[in-house]
Design an enzyme around this catalytic site. Structure first.
Site, PDB file in Angstrom:
ATOM      1  CE  LYS A 244     -20.903 -20.609 -15.422  1.00 16.26           C
ATOM      2  NZ  LYS A 244     -21.730 -21.237 -16.116  1.00 16.26           N
TER       3      LYS A 244
ATOM      4  CE1 TYR B 224      -4.146   1.737  -0.332  1.00 18.70           C
ATOM      5  CE2 TYR B 224      -3.692   2.727   1.647  1.00 18.70           C
ATOM      6  CZ  TYR B 224      -4.292   2.568   0.707  1.00 18.70           C
ATOM      7  OH  TYR B 224      -5.359   3.527   0.552  1.00 18.70           O
TER       8      TYR B 224
END
Length: 781
Positions: A97, A42
């Site tokens: 899925k 970060y």
């Protein structure tokens, strides 16, 4: 039946809710442990890739996960067979899925459920997500909106977009059709088609059939309002191409002399008489789910010359979308295709069709309990568990994308690309699916010796419901039924046997007689033999020995030795086996690892260590894998001359002398077989150079058990075992405190072990009982 439905419902809800709710999580791919790591991940380090991407937008694929990220997007308007249930209710399907994308093609997924039914607004929402994803999989959106949505997004976005409900079925059935027509000696351009259903999937199917050579004039299509004919005013541009002149045609009339029937409609609309009226060598794809337009049994009974496919897994030729979408997106993502075009879809069709004509790998035969599946009427498309799909379909799709000009990245070394694809996924997923499928093909009677434990009862109810085995529960019936009732478990179909109860006295006495004749000169008198048969482990082992059961599972609440001892006393070892051994199967990201001996032999000699390695190698082969064995120590090929190191080196020499076909080497340190570069550079003479080691043999029980524990708890590997090796018949010992999933996995192993070892049926058991009685009678005289 109601209880069974309730049980399945409870199991499904528990599966989705237990532990961390749902089925997916986000896992960091970079180290994030130190302050330095965090400053790179970060602020301030993250600013550098941001600036690079600002200067060159394509660098987003270099510095972020976009290139391996697919959005599975739905508004929940056509979820499975449930209809318009809304985006929230559709989320479990979208997560599912995502799981399929990951396990079959190593593609990461964010599922996004959008609360918007207006097609134009839906398009704008999805279009705005393009910076995030490398591809979009549209799912469970109702027709006709799905047609507009997919078309608009394909035109407006520069990443692959596919509505799998349409094109997945079309691609898989297209591959099956090509092969079915070839076997039936029919040409696609001359074949007469009857299509029942004109929804999203059906329209995609007929369009791909046309692209493969079928002619518009040879189609007769039906929807809920009847035949598609030129007089109808409700047909869109695509449907009008398939409209016939006559309006009075019904399904029965259309089927007469037809070559191909394709159903994507509702169950039981096709009769045997309709099938009989079709042309010679017909092709019938009845793909309504869960019940087809005509059942496989009825259709094949009507015609011996038929080739039949359905959407069901319990019959040959299952048209399953998982054969397509993971591999199509993998190929599209790897060349950064801007779309999934017709050329890419047709490439997938032909790759699937061609794959079905090649020799089937052993692991696929294992999964479906077949000796040698081959191209023919009952095998026209590959099976979902075929590990070659990724390295076959994805390169074909990627090449089509490059050749058709929609790829932004070229692949020059296709062999290297194929190797990279195969490395993406270990064999662990395929192996467990294969084992489960094999167990279900020939379920066996498995004794659960500790049935008064709630974990064991849950596992027993699940394996029975899934058709893995026929559980036999041992213990106090009243207590077992109370536990089942308290936990809403349906065990009404499962036999309960209490070795203490008067109802088992006759059988208990018979078992005691058999046990006495086996152990009379080994420390047991007749009284002790009768007494010991009240013990569930002894009783269960005797059930297996006498053919009243095919295998036994115990050890969840018992000391390990207490479970093994009755098995050795009653069942004994296989012919030629001097000692038993224990093995764990660890499912790791590198693939399956077999560890031995982790549970039985404390400090084996070199000869004994070779025996153990032989037992483990034999078991690995039952998984249809070639054992590649590393004999472990703290020394590398003589670098330490200690007695312990020399012992492992001697065991390796003995093994090679016994079987020169074994791929085995040692002694070596545990890290060496997994570091091919160090192995190749420093020990080029080793038989394991460039080999993927899957079997580790430890020098003693302490080393094996410690390594197993660390790999399981710290390494995060899923463990199955301990698997007992060398017994004449299947008895397997659970780890203390095993989870329900571990017990289920062990049941799979026990069933497959029984399939290999147990030949006794009920009549054999009766004959054996009579033989023992006769023998005792002679002894008494």
């Amino acid at each position: 039946m109601d209880k069974q439905i309730q049980l399945r419902k409870q199991q499904a809800l528990e599966y989705h809710s237990k532990g961390r709710p749902g089925k997916i999580e986000v896992v960091p791919t970079k180290e994030a442990k130190t302050q330095r790591d965090l400053s790179l991940a970060y602020s301030p380090g993250v600013a550098e890739p941001c600036k690079e991407i600002f200067n060159n937008k394509e660098d987003v694929y270099k510095y972020t996960a976009k290139g391996n990220l697919v959005g599975v997007i739905s508004n929940g308007t056509a979820v499975l067979g449930l209809g318009d249930i809304g985006p929230e209710a559709g989320k479990p399907v979208m997560e599912g899925k995502g799981v399929l994308f990951k396990i079959f093609a190593d593609i990461d997924v964010f599922d996004i459920e959008i609360n918007e039914k207006d097609p134009e607004k839906f398009v704008q929402i999805v279009k705005s997500l393009e910076p995030t994803f490398g591809g979009i999989n549209l799912e469970d959106i109702k027709a006709p909106e799905c047609f507009y949505i997919e078309k608009a997004l394909r035109e407006q976005m520069n990443i692959p977009v596919m509505h799998d409900d349409q094109h997945g079925t079309a691609i898989i059935s297209g591959a099956a059709l090509l092969n079915a027509l070839e076997i039936q000696k029919k040409k696609i351009e001359k074949a007469r088609f009857v299509i029942n259903g004109a929804g999203a999937a059906a329209m995609a199917c007929v369009q791909i059939y046309v692209a493969l050579g079928a002619r518009y004039e040879n189609f007769t299509m039906f929807d809920i309002d009847g035949v598609l004919h030129t007089g109808r005013t409700d047909l869109d541009e695509v449907k009008r191409k398939f409209a016939v002149q006559k309006s009075d045609i019904n399904l029965e009339k259309a089927m007469k002399d037809a070559d191909v029937f394709v159903g994507l409609s509702v169950r039981n609309v096709v009769t045997q008489e309709m099938v009989k009226s079709m042309a010679k060598n017909p092709v019938v794809f009845a793909m309504a789910n869960p019940e087809p337009e005509i059942s496989y049994d009825l259709a094949t009974a009507a015609r011996k010359d038929i080739i039949m496919a359905t959407g069901r897994s319990d019959y040959p030729n299952m048209v399953n979308n998982v054969l397509g979408f993971p591999f199509i997106f993998r190929g599209a993502l790897d060349v950064r295709a801007s779309q999934i075009n017709e050329a890419m879809k047709l490439a997938a069709v032909k790759a699937l069709a061609d794959l079905a004509k090649t020799p089937v790998p052993d692991i696929v035969n294992l999964a479906y309990n077949q000796k040698n599946m081959s191209f023919g009427p009952e095998y026209i498309i590959p099976k979902p568990l075929d590990p070659r799909l990724l390295a076959t379909v994805s390169p074909a799709v990627a090449k089509a994308a490059i050749d058709s000009g929609v790829a932004k990245v070229k692949i020059d070394d296709w062999e290297a690309y194929t190797i990279e694809l195969n490395k993406r996924l270990g064999l662990d997923n395929q192996i467990m699916r294969a084992l489960g499928a094999k167990a279900r093909r020939d379920p066996k009677r498995i004794v659960f010796a500790e049935a008064d434990n709630v974990k064991v009862l849950k596992a027993a109810s699940i394996v029975y419901d899934e058709g893995i085995c026929y559980p036999i529960l041992l213990g106090n019936e009243e207590k077992i039924r109370r536990i089942a009732e308290e936990n809403t478990l349906d065990i009404s179909d499962l036999p309960i046997i209490d070795p203490h109860h008067e109802s088992t006295e006759e059988k208990r006495n018979l078992y005691a007689e058999v046990f006495f004749w086996k152990r009379q000169r080994k420390g047991f008198n007749y009284y002790e033999s009768k007494k010991v048969m009240s013990d569930r482990n002894h009783y269960g082992c005797m059930m297996v020995e006498m053919g009243d059961a095919d295998g036994m599972i115990s050890g969840l609440t018992r000391d390990y030795a207490e479970t093994i001892r009755p098995a050795l006393q009653i069942i004994g070892t296989e012919e030629g086996v001097k000692r038993i051994a224990g093995m764990y199967l660890l499912l790791t990201k590198k693939g399956p690892l077999f560890l031995g001996d982790t549970t039985v032999n404390f400090n084996p000699t070199a000869e004994e260590l070779a025996d153990i390695a032989e037992l483990v190698a034999k078991e690995v082969k039952t998984f249809n894998l070639t054992p590649r064995i590393a004999m472990l120590s703290y020394s590398n090929f003589g670098s330490n001359n200690s007695p312990e190191a020399r012992l492992v080196a001697e065991a390796t020499r003995i093994l090679k002398e016994r079987d020169r076909t074994l791929i085995v080497d040692g002694e070596m340190q545990a890290s060496l077989p997994f570091n091919k570069e160090i192995m190749r550079d420093n020990y080029p003479f080793s038989e394991l150079v460039n080999e993927d080691v899957n079997t580790l043999i430890f020098p003693n029980l302490s080393a094996g058990n410690v390594a197993y524990g660390l790999l399981k708890e710290v390494g995060g590997a899923d463990a199955i075992g301990p698997i007992l090796l060398g017994l004449k018949k299947p008895v397997h010992v659970l780890q203390l405190g095993s989870s329900v999933r571990s017990i289920i996995n062990m049941a799979n192993i026990a069933v497959i072990d029984a399939q290999l070892k147990c030949k006794l049926n009920t009549d054999d058991a009766v004959q054996r009982s009579q033989w023992w009685k006769g023998r005792k009678g002679k002894k008494d005289k």
